[in-house]
Design a protein around this motif. Sequence first.
Motif, PDB file in Angstrom:
ATOM      1  N   ARG A  39      62.680  55.485  24.028  1.00  0.00           N
ATOM      2  CA  ARG A  39      64.043  55.489  23.470  1.00  0.00           C
ATOM      3  C   ARG A  39      64.190  54.609  22.252  1.00  0.00           C
ATOM      4  O   ARG A  39      64.950  55.267  21.396  1.00  0.00           O
ATOM      5  CB  ARG A  39      65.111  55.070  24.483  1.00  0.00           C
ATOM      6  N   HIS A  40      63.710  53.300  22.495  1.00  0.00           N
ATOM      7  CA  HIS A  40      63.524  52.438  21.434  1.00  0.00           C
ATOM      8  C   HIS A  40      63.017  52.862  19.988  1.00  0.00           C
ATOM      9  O   HIS A  40      63.498  52.769  18.895  1.00  0.00           O
ATOM     10  CB  HIS A  40      62.957  51.007  21.715  1.00  0.00           C
ATOM     11  N   THR A  66      62.324  56.113  19.268  1.00  0.00           N
ATOM     12  CA  THR A  66      63.115  57.158  18.793  1.00  0.00           C
ATOM     13  C   THR A  66      64.395  56.940  18.105  1.00  0.00           C
ATOM     14  O   THR A  66      64.817  57.412  16.901  1.00  0.00           O
ATOM     15  CB  THR A  66      63.605  58.188  20.211  1.00  0.00           C
ATOM     16  N   TYR A  67      65.060  55.959  18.450  1.00  0.00           N
ATOM     17  CA  TYR A  67      66.131  55.549  17.737  1.00  0.00           C
ATOM     18  C   TYR A  67      65.841  54.936  16.456  1.00  0.00           C
ATOM     19  O   TYR A  67      66.390  55.230  15.561  1.00  0.00           O
ATOM     20  CB  TYR A  67      66.708  54.368  18.498  1.00  0.00           C
ATOM     21  N   TRP A  68      64.596  54.060  16.345  1.00  0.00           N
ATOM     22  CA  TRP A  68      64.151  53.541  15.157  1.00  0.00           C
ATOM     23  C   TRP A  68      63.834  54.765  14.081  1.00  0.00           C
ATOM     24  O   TRP A  68      64.242  54.794  12.995  1.00  0.00           O
ATOM     25  CB  TRP A  68      62.858  52.610  15.290  1.00  0.00           C
ATOM     26  N   LEU A 101      64.853  57.944  14.031  1.00  0.00           N
ATOM     27  CA  LEU A 101      66.086  58.784  13.912  1.00  0.00           C
ATOM     28  C   LEU A 101      66.731  57.927  12.611  1.00  0.00           C
ATOM     29  O   LEU A 101      67.534  58.957  11.916  1.00  0.00           O
ATOM     30  CB  LEU A 101      67.074  58.867  14.907  1.00  0.00           C
ATOM     31  N   HIS A 102      66.718  56.942  12.615  1.00  0.00           N
ATOM     32  CA  HIS A 102      67.566  56.204  11.458  1.00  0.00           C
ATOM     33  C   HIS A 102      66.462  56.067  10.156  1.00  0.00           C
ATOM     34  O   HIS A 102      67.072  55.347   9.147  1.00  0.00           O
ATOM     35  CB  HIS A 102      68.121  54.796  11.923  1.00  0.00           C
ATOM     36  N   ALA A 154      66.320  65.532  21.288  1.00  0.00           N
ATOM     37  CA  ALA A 154      66.658  64.113  20.403  1.00  0.00           C
ATOM     38  C   ALA A 154      66.965  64.170  19.064  1.00  0.00           C
ATOM     39  O   ALA A 154      67.946  63.555  18.528  1.00  0.00           O
ATOM     40  CB  ALA A 154      65.868  62.999  21.063  1.00  0.00           C
ATOM     41  N   ASP A 184      70.116  61.902  19.208  1.00  0.00           N
ATOM     42  CA  ASP A 184      70.630  61.034  20.082  1.00  0.00           C
ATOM     43  C   ASP A 184      69.359  60.630  20.986  1.00  0.00           C
ATOM     44  O   ASP A 184      68.603  61.236  21.675  1.00  0.00           O
ATOM     45  CB  ASP A 184      71.374  61.652  21.220  1.00  0.00           C
ATOM     46  N   SER A 185      69.017  59.210  20.661  1.00  0.00           N
ATOM     47  CA  SER A 185      67.546  58.735  21.107  1.00  0.00           C
ATOM     48  C   SER A 185      67.556  58.769  22.869  1.00  0.00           C
ATOM     49  O   SER A 185      66.452  59.061  23.373  1.00  0.00           O
ATOM     50  CB  SER A 185      67.314  57.310  20.828  1.00  0.00           C
ATOM     51  N   ARG A 186      68.657  58.961  23.468  1.00  0.00           N
ATOM     52  CA  ARG A 186      68.618  58.822  24.954  1.00  0.00           C
ATOM     53  C   ARG A 186      68.416  60.247  25.522  1.00  0.00           C
ATOM     54  O   ARG A 186      68.009  60.360  26.834  1.00  0.00           O
ATOM     55  CB  ARG A 186      70.157  58.627  25.392  1.00  0.00           C
TER      56      ARG A 186
END
Length: 269
Positions: free
Chosen positions: A136-137, A139-141, A143-144, A214, A219-221
Motif C-alpha cells: 500500500r505504501h 502503491t500510494y507513492w 500513484l502520485h 487500485a 486508491d492505494s487501499r
Amino acid sequence: MRGSEHSAKVTRRLHWIAHIGYASRGLLFLSIGILALLAAADSHRQTVGWTGALRVLGQSFGTPLLAVLLLGLIFFSVWRILQAYLDMDGLGDKPLALAKRVVFAITGIFYSLAALWILWVLFGFAADKSEDALLRHWTYWVLHLPFGPWFLAFVGMTVVGTGVGLGIRAWTAPLDQRLVVKQKTKVWLRPMTRYALAARAFIFLLIGGSVIIAAFEFDSREAKGLGATLTALREQFYGGLWLGIVAFGFITYGCYEFAQSFWHRGSSR
C-alpha cells in the motif's frame, strides 16, 4: 562447442546454490500454507502472507532459523538471476524463452527483497511491517508519480500475466524439465504439482487484479498483498473452503520445492 561445455561446467559448479535455494523457498511456502490452513479452520485466526509466515517462524524457532532462511533466499535469488542472465536452463533467445527468463529475473529481485526484509527483522527493524502495508505504501507513492496510475496498471497486468503463465504451465508442463526422477515418481508428482501451480496462479490473478483496481480507482487501499488476499478470500461465501483449497496448494508447492532441491540437476550439455 567449448562455450557450451564451459557453460555446463559452470552450471554444475553453481548447482549447490539451487539446492539450498529451493529448500528455503519450500519451507517458506509450506509455512504460508500451514498458517493459511489453520486460518481456514478457525475464523478467529488471522491469515498471513510471506512476511507473517517469516515472523511466525522467527518467533517459533528463533533467530538461527531466520538466519538460515536469509542465506537460503539469497541463494535462491542468485540462482534465479543466473537462470535469467546466463540462461542456465538453455532456453534460448526466442520470445517465449526470453519472457520466461524475464520472469526468472523478476523472481530473483523479489526474493532479494524478501531476504532484505529478514535482514531488517534480524536487526530489529520493520518487525511489525507486512507485505500488505509495504504494498500500500509503494502503491500510494507510485500513484502520485507522473503517469503513475498507468505504470501501476502495467505492473498489475504483469502480475496477472504471470498468473496466466502459471496456469498454462500447470496444464501443459507442471514439472521442471531438469527434474531427474523416475517415471513412477512422476505419476504422483505431476498432478500434485499441477494442483499447486493452479493455486498459485489463482492467487496471482487476485493480487494482480487488486493492483489494477487500485490504479483505476486511484486508491492505494485497493492493492492487496498475499496476506490481505487470503483474508479477502476467506470472507467470501464458503470462504473457509476456498482458503483451505488454496492453503493445500501452497503446502503442496512447498513439498514440490523440496523435491526440486533433492532431484533438480545441473545441465549436462
